[in-house]
Design a protein around this motif. Structure first.
Motif, short mmCIF file in Angstrom:
data_model
loop_
_atom_site.label_atom_id
_atom_site.label_comp_id
_atom_site.label_asym_id
_atom_site.label_seq_id
_atom_site.Cartn_x
_atom_site.Cartn_y
_atom_site.Cartn_z
N MET A 1 34.22 28.06 -22.92
CA MET A 1 34.57 29.26 -22.17
C MET A 1 36.08 29.48 -22.28
SD MET A 1 33.95 30.07 -18.15
CE MET A 1 35.34 29.20 -17.49
N SER A 2 36.46 30.64 -22.74
CA SER A 2 37.86 30.95 -22.94
C SER A 2 38.34 31.95 -21.89
CB SER A 2 38.06 31.54 -24.34
OG SER A 2 39.39 31.89 -24.55
N THR A 3 39.59 31.81 -21.49
CA THR A 3 40.23 32.76 -20.59
C THR A 3 41.09 33.68 -21.44
OG1 THR A 3 40.29 31.14 -18.79
CG2 THR A 3 41.88 32.97 -18.67
N THR A 4 41.08 34.97 -21.12
CA THR A 4 41.95 35.92 -21.81
C THR A 4 42.94 36.48 -20.81
OG1 THR A 4 40.22 36.52 -23.39
CG2 THR A 4 42.03 38.07 -23.14
N ALA A 5 44.21 36.48 -21.19
CA ALA A 5 45.28 37.06 -20.36
C ALA A 5 45.88 38.22 -21.12
CB ALA A 5 46.34 36.02 -20.04
N HIS A 6 45.98 39.36 -20.46
CA HIS A 6 46.56 40.56 -21.05
C HIS A 6 47.93 40.79 -20.41
CE1 HIS A 6 42.68 41.66 -22.83
NE2 HIS A 6 42.16 41.24 -21.70
N GLY A 7 48.99 40.44 -21.12
CA GLY A 7 50.34 40.71 -20.64
C GLY A 7 50.88 39.65 -19.70
N ILE A 72 47.22 22.16 -30.42
CA ILE A 72 47.51 23.57 -30.70
C ILE A 72 46.25 24.36 -31.04
CG2 ILE A 72 48.78 25.15 -32.21
CD1 ILE A 72 51.02 22.95 -32.20
N PRO A 73 45.46 23.96 -32.04
CA PRO A 73 44.25 24.76 -32.28
C PRO A 73 43.23 24.68 -31.15
CG PRO A 73 44.28 22.82 -33.71
CD PRO A 73 45.62 22.89 -33.03
N MET A 74 43.13 23.53 -30.48
CA MET A 74 42.17 23.44 -29.38
C MET A 74 42.60 24.32 -28.21
SD MET A 74 40.71 19.51 -29.43
CE MET A 74 42.26 18.66 -29.21
N PHE A 75 43.91 24.42 -27.96
CA PHE A 75 44.40 25.28 -26.88
C PHE A 75 43.95 26.72 -27.10
CE2 PHE A 75 48.40 27.42 -25.00
CZ PHE A 75 47.82 27.57 -23.76
N GLU A 77 41.19 27.67 -28.06
CA GLU A 77 39.83 27.81 -27.53
C GLU A 77 39.84 28.05 -26.02
OE1 GLU A 77 36.76 24.93 -28.47
OE2 GLU A 77 37.90 24.31 -30.24
N LEU A 78 40.90 27.63 -25.36
CA LEU A 78 40.96 27.73 -23.90
C LEU A 78 41.61 29.00 -23.39
CD1 LEU A 78 42.03 24.09 -22.93
CD2 LEU A 78 39.72 25.08 -22.99
N LEU A 79 42.64 29.49 -24.10
CA LEU A 79 43.39 30.65 -23.61
C LEU A 79 43.71 31.59 -24.77
CD1 LEU A 79 44.86 32.08 -21.27
CD2 LEU A 79 46.87 30.69 -21.82
N CYS A 80 43.31 32.83 -24.60
CA CYS A 80 43.64 33.89 -25.55
C CYS A 80 44.67 34.79 -24.86
CB CYS A 80 42.39 34.68 -25.91
SG CYS A 80 42.71 36.08 -26.98
N ILE A 81 45.82 34.98 -25.50
CA ILE A 81 46.89 35.78 -24.90
C ILE A 81 47.05 37.05 -25.70
CG2 ILE A 81 49.34 35.84 -24.29
CD1 ILE A 81 49.16 32.74 -24.09
N GLU A 82 46.93 38.18 -25.03
CA GLU A 82 47.08 39.49 -25.65
C GLU A 82 48.15 40.27 -24.91
OE1 GLU A 82 43.15 41.14 -25.36
OE2 GLU A 82 42.37 39.87 -26.97
N GLY A 83 48.68 41.29 -25.56
CA GLY A 83 49.64 42.16 -24.90
C GLY A 83 51.03 41.59 -24.74
N VAL A 84 51.38 40.62 -25.59
CA VAL A 84 52.75 40.09 -25.62
C VAL A 84 53.26 40.25 -27.04
CG1 VAL A 84 52.36 38.46 -23.72
CG2 VAL A 84 52.08 37.69 -26.07
N SER A 85 54.58 40.32 -27.19
CA SER A 85 55.14 40.51 -28.52
C SER A 85 55.30 39.19 -29.27
CB SER A 85 56.50 41.21 -28.44
OG SER A 85 57.45 40.39 -27.79
N MET A 86 55.47 38.10 -28.50
CA MET A 86 55.72 36.81 -29.14
C MET A 86 55.42 35.68 -28.17
SD MET A 86 59.26 35.37 -30.87
CE MET A 86 60.20 35.51 -29.37
#
Length: 152
Positions: A1-7, A72-75, A77-86
């Motif tokens: 189960m992955s968490t997605t954070a937008h911004g 790093i690659p396993m992380f 799977e846990l957290l997807c970060i969107e809406g950031v530039s870097m």
């Protein structure tokens, strides 16, 4: 189960959040040998299965730094970060290797967001506690306090 954070605001809201655990990943002798070739660390406890059978671990084990690098690659799977530039790996506060990872064992990552704070340059700094678990073992293979920075 992955968490997605937008911004950044959603990243800030993750403070204190248990991100759960990844799927299991088998550590093969091929992966250990590839890491040895990449780093020049060909110590027999990692790369010579026959000699390692007579060693302190009863067989070959993964390099501690291989285990650490797999965070790093396993992380991902846990957290997807969107809406950031870097996003950048800012460093590590503390790393320990309490037990070895035998070749053939399966590992997984448990991640907890330990802290999130705003930083200059319109960004946030996240402190994470990562625990690399070994299937069937009561002791973790690696415990690391990592720091990441994310910018809008």
């Amino acid at each position: 189960m992955s968490t997605t954070a937008h911004g950044l605001d959603e990243l800030i809201s993750l403070d204190g959040r248990d991100l759960g655990r990844t799927d299991w990943l088998e550590i093969t002798q091929e992966r250990v040998n590839t890491f040895a070739d990449a780093t020049g660390d060909h110590q027999w406890i990692h790369t010579d299965p026959e000699k390692a059978k007579q060693g302190p671990f009863g067989g070959p084990i993964a390099h501690g730094y291989l285990t650490l690098s797999l965070i790093i690659p396993m992380f991902g799977e846990l957290l997807c970060i969107e809406g950031v530039s870097m996003s950048v790996n800012y460093g590590l506060e503390k790393v320990r290797f309490p037990s070895p990872v035998p070749v053939g064992a399966k590992i997984r990552l448990h991640g907890v967001v330990d802290s999130v704070e705003e930083v200059k340059g319109n960004g946030v700094q996240m402190g994470l506690i990562f625990t690399v678990e070994v299937e069937g073992s009561g002791k973790p293979a690696c415990v690391a306090q990592a720091v990441y920075r994310h910018y809008a």
